[in-house]
Design a protein around this motif. Structure first.
Motif, PDB file in Angstrom:
ATOM      1  N   PHE A  77       0.819  -1.216   0.000  1.00  0.00           N
ATOM      2  CA  PHE A  77       0.000   0.000   0.000  1.00  0.00           C
ATOM      3  C   PHE A  77       0.851   1.264   0.000  1.00  0.00           C
ATOM      4  O   PHE A  77       0.341   2.343  -0.244  1.00  0.00           O
ATOM      5  N   TYR A  78       2.137   1.136   0.292  1.00  0.00           N
ATOM      6  CA  TYR A  78       2.996   2.308   0.328  1.00  0.00           C
ATOM      7  C   TYR A  78       4.088   2.267  -0.743  1.00  0.00           C
ATOM      8  O   TYR A  78       4.962   3.125  -0.751  1.00  0.00           O
ATOM      9  N   TYR A 103      -0.464  12.048   3.813  1.00  0.00           N
ATOM     10  CA  TYR A 103      -1.456  11.209   4.479  1.00  0.00           C
ATOM     11  C   TYR A 103      -1.479  11.514   5.975  1.00  0.00           C
ATOM     12  O   TYR A 103      -0.453  11.907   6.556  1.00  0.00           O
ATOM     13  N   THR A 160      -4.805   5.066   6.006  1.00  0.00           N
ATOM     14  CA  THR A 160      -3.974   4.106   5.276  1.00  0.00           C
ATOM     15  C   THR A 160      -3.832   2.804   6.053  1.00  0.00           C
ATOM     16  O   THR A 160      -3.725   1.731   5.461  1.00  0.00           O
ATOM     17  N   HIS A 175     -10.587   6.032   2.808  1.00  0.00           N
ATOM     18  CA  HIS A 175      -9.699   6.703   1.869  1.00  0.00           C
ATOM     19  C   HIS A 175      -8.791   7.683   2.621  1.00  0.00           C
ATOM     20  O   HIS A 175      -9.252   8.402   3.517  1.00  0.00           O
ATOM     21  N   PRO A 176      -7.491   7.743   2.275  1.00  0.00           N
ATOM     22  CA  PRO A 176      -6.553   8.595   3.035  1.00  0.00           C
ATOM     23  C   PRO A 176      -6.773  10.087   2.868  1.00  0.00           C
ATOM     24  O   PRO A 176      -6.135  10.883   3.566  1.00  0.00           O
ATOM     25  N   HIS A 254      -3.469   5.102  -7.459  1.00  0.00           N
ATOM     26  CA  HIS A 254      -4.785   5.401  -6.888  1.00  0.00           C
ATOM     27  C   HIS A 254      -5.082   4.449  -5.737  1.00  0.00           C
ATOM     28  O   HIS A 254      -4.871   3.238  -5.833  1.00  0.00           O
ATOM     29  N   PHE A 255      -5.582   4.977  -4.619  1.00  0.00           N
ATOM     30  CA  PHE A 255      -5.817   4.181  -3.417  1.00  0.00           C
ATOM     31  C   PHE A 255      -6.730   2.994  -3.689  1.00  0.00           C
ATOM     32  O   PHE A 255      -6.457   1.869  -3.266  1.00  0.00           O
ATOM     33  N   TRP A 256      -7.841   3.220  -4.412  1.00  0.00           N
ATOM     34  CA  TRP A 256      -8.779   2.125  -4.629  1.00  0.00           C
ATOM     35  C   TRP A 256      -8.207   1.086  -5.587  1.00  0.00           C
ATOM     36  O   TRP A 256      -8.599  -0.088  -5.538  1.00  0.00           O
ATOM     37  N   ARG A 258      -5.074   0.174  -5.341  1.00  0.00           N
ATOM     38  CA  ARG A 258      -4.308  -0.640  -4.392  1.00  0.00           C
ATOM     39  C   ARG A 258      -5.227  -1.637  -3.666  1.00  0.00           C
ATOM     40  O   ARG A 258      -4.886  -2.808  -3.476  1.00  0.00           O
TER      41      ARG A 258
END
Length: 267
Positions: A77-78, A103, A160, A175-176, A254-256, A258
């Protein structure tokens, strides 16, 4: 002087090979400099655990340093870059402006019976447990008693960190961009006598959580990778930190995307 770059890596054989290739590529760039102290950009090679270690190493310089992750295992995720993308990464470092995305972090204050309060920052989460015995604690939100908790423990996570242990105990994925923390119960005890909310709670940045333990017996507090296992802990206070972590956004996934890759997409 060029961009000052620090590199942190795990001890896996693949990560060592990636480190060696990255050093060669960076050495060919006059505007990029590998340094041991005071970097402007920290590149981690490994996984999320390696980046967590780098964060805590430089937590005193969060306003001055950005982070960038190269993953050598499963998607993290990072970590935005793959090990086979090093030439593209180095080109981006040399040619593109240093933008970043930030974040939220968790501010943790631990109070004991025999000392001054101790302050910590968490990138992912903090948990409170009492070994194999039922933990009893009063949970205050913004100085008001919310509930008396009985159960295995509590988890407090950043957005996160919501995809980590928090998710496994039934917490929501957040969501961050949302500047908040999440309180999730770990196997709470609910019956006709004892009652808790029994569901995760999202706590805004203008509020705080104060967990006051009802026993001086031994408790285990985790703060990311740090374990604190001792007696005499009276309270743990949580809020969204004033500090934030900054990730270099030469290419930021993009977070989603991930989330989908980690939990839904089949190989």
């Amino acid at each position: 002087m060029g961009l000052r770059i620090g590199i942190i890596h795990n001890k896996e054989e693949k990560s060592i090979r990636v480190l060696q290739r990255l050093r060669v590529l960076l050495a060919d760039k006059d505007d990029l400099e590998i340094v041991e102290h005071d970097p402007e950009l920290v590149i981690t090679i490994g996984g999320d655990g390696t980046l967590l270690s780098a964060f805590h190493r430089y937590s005193h310089r969060l306003d001055e340093v950005r982070f960038l992750g190269v993953h050598t295992g499963h998607l993290g995720f990072y970590t935005d870059w793959r090990d086979y993308e090093l030439p593209e990464l180095v080109k981006s470092l040399s040619n593109e402006p240093g933008k970043s995305v930030s974040y939220p972090l968790l501010d943790v204050v631990l109070t004991t019976t025999d000392g001054e309060p101790k302050h910590f920052l968490a990138l992912n989460e903090s948990t409170i447990r009492k070994g194999s015995r039922t933990m009893v604690a009063d949970v205050f939100i913004k100085e008001e008693l919310f509930e008396r908790f009985r159960g295995d423990g509590l988890a407090i996570s950043t957005p996160t960190g919501s995809t980590a242990y928090n998710k496994s105990v039934g917490g929501a994925v957040v969501h961050p961009s949302i500047n908040a923390m999440q309180l999730s119960e770990i196997a709470s005890l609910n019956n006709r006598v004892f009652r808790t909310l029994g569901s995760p709670s999202i706590i805004g940045s203008h509020e705080w959580i104060d967990v006051r333990l009802k026993s001086n017996e031994q408790h285990l507090i985790t703060i990311d990778q740090l374990d604190i296992n001792r007696k005499g802990i009276t309270s743990i206070k949580y809020k969204i930190a004033d500090e934030r972590i900054h990730f270099a956004s030469y290419r930021h996934m993009h977070f989603w995307h991930r989330v989908k890759d980690a939990f839904i997409r089949e190989d």
